[in-house]
Write an enzyme that holds these catalytic residues in place. Structure first.
Site, PDB file in Angstrom:
ATOM      1  N   PRO A   1     -14.057  63.593  55.861  1.00 30.80           N
ATOM      2  CA  PRO A   1     -12.377  63.527  56.451  1.00 30.80           C
ATOM      3  C   PRO A   1     -12.467  63.283  57.823  1.00 30.80           C
ATOM      4  O   PRO A   1     -12.756  64.132  58.659  1.00 30.80           O
ATOM      5  CB  PRO A   1     -11.965  65.022  56.140  1.00 30.80           C
ATOM      6  CG  PRO A   1     -13.050  65.657  55.875  1.00 30.80           C
ATOM      7  CD  PRO A   1     -14.221  64.756  55.387  1.00 30.80           C
TER       8      PRO A   1
ATOM      9  N   ASP B   1     -16.227  64.929  61.694  1.00 26.84           N
ATOM     10  CA  ASP B   1     -16.008  65.239  60.466  1.00 26.84           C
ATOM     11  C   ASP B   1     -15.165  66.528  60.404  1.00 26.84           C
ATOM     12  O   ASP B   1     -15.659  67.572  61.027  1.00 26.84           O
ATOM     13  CB  ASP B   1     -17.277  65.641  59.686  1.00 26.84           C
ATOM     14  CG  ASP B   1     -17.386  65.978  58.259  1.00 26.84           C
ATOM     15  OD1 ASP B   1     -16.265  66.383  57.878  1.00 26.84           O
ATOM     16  OD2 ASP B   1     -18.131  65.750  57.583  1.00 26.84           O
ATOM     17  N   HIS B   2     -14.069  66.579  59.984  1.00 28.20           N
ATOM     18  CA  HIS B   2     -12.939  67.807  60.162  1.00 28.20           C
ATOM     19  C   HIS B   2     -13.572  68.922  59.356  1.00 28.20           C
ATOM     20  O   HIS B   2     -13.077  70.166  59.382  1.00 28.20           O
ATOM     21  CB  HIS B   2     -11.577  67.200  59.763  1.00 28.20           C
ATOM     22  CG  HIS B   2     -10.712  67.994  60.540  1.00 28.20           C
ATOM     23  ND1 HIS B   2     -10.677  69.478  61.098  1.00 28.20           N
ATOM     24  CD2 HIS B   2      -9.274  67.843  60.809  1.00 28.20           C
ATOM     25  CE1 HIS B   2      -9.720  69.858  61.800  1.00 28.20           C
ATOM     26  NE2 HIS B   2      -8.875  68.855  61.600  1.00 28.20           N
ATOM     27  N   ARG B   3     -14.477  68.763  58.419  1.00 26.00           N
ATOM     28  CA  ARG B   3     -15.025  70.008  57.670  1.00 26.00           C
ATOM     29  C   ARG B   3     -15.912  70.716  58.700  1.00 26.00           C
ATOM     30  O   ARG B   3     -16.156  71.838  58.390  1.00 26.00           O
ATOM     31  CB  ARG B   3     -15.967  69.512  56.409  1.00 26.00           C
ATOM     32  CG  ARG B   3     -15.200  68.846  55.394  1.00 26.00           C
ATOM     33  CD  ARG B   3     -15.974  68.188  54.406  1.00 26.00           C
ATOM     34  NE  ARG B   3     -16.866  67.233  54.932  1.00 26.00           N
ATOM     35  CZ  ARG B   3     -17.751  66.394  54.248  1.00 26.00           C
ATOM     36  NH1 ARG B   3     -17.942  66.777  52.791  1.00 26.00           N
ATOM     37  NH2 ARG B   3     -18.574  65.589  54.930  1.00 26.00           N
TER      38      ARG B   3
END
Ligand code: CAO
Length: 564
Positions: free
Chosen positions: A362, A536-538
């Protein structure tokens, strides 16, 4: 309510067959005909369904037990009473008996060439659907052979499925498959033509011309040009009310995977190609857990099915695996002249990696500007001073140094995701995207934190040359913890770089330009460098990304901050 002992019905040739799967547990509410166990002999596997509906009170068997006709499988509390406790009901079924989709019992079809009369000889043989009992308009759900295949007598050709059961239809003849007359989704009935087989020496008489073959069939029989397929191989929901046909083994007869009928059905429902699943059960049998693990692996992107790999070449992307529309097929030549050029090896590899990263990570991209007025002046003067050294200091080398400082301040950016763990690295290997005639490659400056800007500039020049000459080794391109993609020498303002997995962030930079910047009193001409940070939005959130960019901007504006 009555307690009913559910016993193994007449299962034909099967004796002392091993229980390989138990499909219910005490306390389960089961339907009539729900499969209770799967048994397997050296020849085949089959499921034994319950003769009654109710609640499973007790299981009388364990995995590995050998059972035969009459063995008690379970005690079921049945609302309807005894149901059909007899293991030997009539094939026609009594009052309340279930439909009997299985065909009349028949021994295994004679192997090719056996029990055949005169008049065999090679020639085209039409293989047709035999008597398949109550089955009408059953859908072809698997086609197990293809034209050109050399097939054995009794080798399964197709699998058909009704709402009651699925079964394989084997070939009555050995030879070379010339033509298939059915495809997945077709509805077939008794007598329908399945395939044309070019018989190998007398195969024409193989199998049984009669829909209800007798054990003696073929004895002295003439060789018909039309051979009926032998009895189908029952695969699923074997009804205890009917005597069972011998179930030929899936795996030994062809290249079918070794799995029980319920697992095969489960795999089919999920669209899992069983032949690509590694079995972890006894003798490599594929279990339901294996199918689930395979599915999870595909979903996570760790595994790609062969079909998806074939359909999704680099740059194209089938999309079927994601439930998307197929890639449009256009006859471009219809609209004008075209030239077809295969993708380079690098493009194919990097394309597949970029595609995976773009789909699975993401991404979010933050854009910012850094004032590099003083830094660029310093770089130009340094290069003038060092003219004779042959080493040209590049903006990218400064960026690498500045990024190392930012990575030290924000360690999450120098990490990788490993399951539920974040792997934080204490080394700083910075990759940089290099444009080459064959495609994009990412050489890596190892231990950039321990090197000066001059050394980094020199190493970058060497790696970039190696990249252009196609001489980078795998070691030159591995181990990066963070990547920079610079389009500064080319142009543009901002872009959205794709993260180079398993890294969690990438910095894109474009061409700097002089812009009017308000200093609180007036506009000043400043050299501004556009930054695009994808993350990376995680792992990272927007606030951290904004801080990272702001800190990077401060360093680039005044490099002395690196020393702080
Ligand atoms: N702003 C303005 N000018 C810049 C600049 C920037 N941000 N970055 C570089 N320049 C200038 C350089 O100073 C140089 O000018 P001079 O020749 O006058 O000194 C010129 O642009 C060319 O620089 P360069 O691109 O050859 O060198 P570099 O160190 O900046 O980059 C390398 C080296 C290998 C990264 C680069 O050649 C390259 O391949 N870039 C493309 C990367 C890429 O394709 N990224 C996209 C990935 S996603 O598809």
């Amino acid at each position: 309510m009555a307690l009913v002992e559910v016993k193994v019905p007449d299962i034909g040739d099967f004796k002392d067959v091993a229980v390989i799967e138990i499909l219910v547990k005490p306390g389960d509410t089961i339907k009539q005909e729900q499969s209770l166990v799967t048994v397997e002999s050296d020849k085949a596997s089959m499921e034994i369904p319950s003769s009654v509906a109710g609640i499973v009170k007790e299981l009388k068997i364990q995995l590995g037990d050998k059972i035969s006709e009459g063995s008690v499988i379970a005690v079921v509390e049945s609302a309807a009473g005894a149901g059909s406790p007899s293991p030997q009901p009539s094939p026609q079924g009594g009052e309340g008996a279930r439909p009997a989709p299985a065909p009349a019992p028949t021994p295994s079809a004679a192997p090719a060439g056996e029990g055949r009369g005169e008049g065999g000889g090679s020639g085209s043989i039409q293989v047709k659907v035999p008597d398949i009992g109550d089955f009408k308009d059953v859908a072809v759900i698997e086609v197990l052979v293809k034209p050109g295949d050399t097939i054995k007598q009794e080798q399964s050709l197709i699998t058909v499925e009704s709402d009651k059961a699925s079964m394989e239809i084997p070939s009555s003849a050995a030879g070379v498959l010339k033509e298939l007359k059915v495809k997945i989704g077709d509805k077939v009935n008794i007598g329908d033509l399945i395939a044309i087989v070019e018989g190998a020496g007398g195969a024409a008489s193989a199998g049984s011309p009669s829909p209800q073959p007798s054990p003696q069939r073929g004895e002295g029989a003439a060789a018909p040009a039309t051979a009926q397929a032998p009895a189908p191989q029952q695969q699923h929901h074997v009804p205890p009310t009917a005597a069972l046909p011998p179930h030929e083994p899936a795996a030994p007869t062809g290249n079918l995977p070794h799995a029980s009928p319920s697992v095969r059905k489960f795999a089919r429902e999920l669209g899992v190609p069983l032949e690509e699943v590694k079995g972890t059960g006894p003798k490599g049998r594929i279990t339901q857990e294996d199918v689930q693990a395979f599915t999870k692996s595909v979903m996570a992107g760790a595994t790609q099915t062969k079909a998806a790999a074939a359909k999704a070449p680099a740059g194209g992307g089938g999309g079927e695996a994601l439930g998307l529309l197929p890639w449009p097929k256009v006859d471009f030549a219809k609209f004008g002249p075209i030239e077809r050029k295969p993708l380079s090896r690098i493009k194919k590899i990097s394309g597949a990696n970029l595609h995976r990263n773009w789909v699975l990570i993401p991404h979010v991209t933050n854009h910012d500007d850094a004032d590099i007025t003083e830094l660029e002046a310093f770089r130009v003067s340094t290069n003038k001073e060092n003219e004779k050294s042959g080493v040209k200091v590049t903006m990218l080398a400064f960026l690498i140094k500045a990024c190392v400082a930012a990575l030290k301040k924000f360690p999450d950016f120098n990490s990788s995701l490993d399951g539920d763990d974040l792997v934080l690295k204490s080394y700083y290997h910075i990759g940089f995207a290099a444009d080459t005639p064959s495609g994009l490659v990412v050489p890596v400056i190892k231990d950039a934190d321990k090197k000066g800007v001059l050394a980094i500039s020199q190493e970058m020049a060497e790696l970039a040359k190696k990249a252009r000459d196609g001489k980078l080794s795998p070691g030159d391109m591995s181990g990066a913890t963070f990547t920079i993609s610079s389009l500064g020498g080319i142009g543009g303002r901002y872009f959205t770089p794709i993260i180079n997995a398993p890294e969690v962030a990438i910095l894109g930079v474009c061409r700097s330009q002089t812009e009017p910047v308000w200093d609180g009193k007036q506009f000043q001409p400043r050299l501004m460098l556009p930054l695009s940070l994808s993350w990376d939005h995680r792992v990272i959130d927007g606030a951290s990304a904004a801080r990272f960019n702001a800190y990077l901007g401060q360093i680039l504006a005044d490099f002395r901050r690196v020393l702080l």
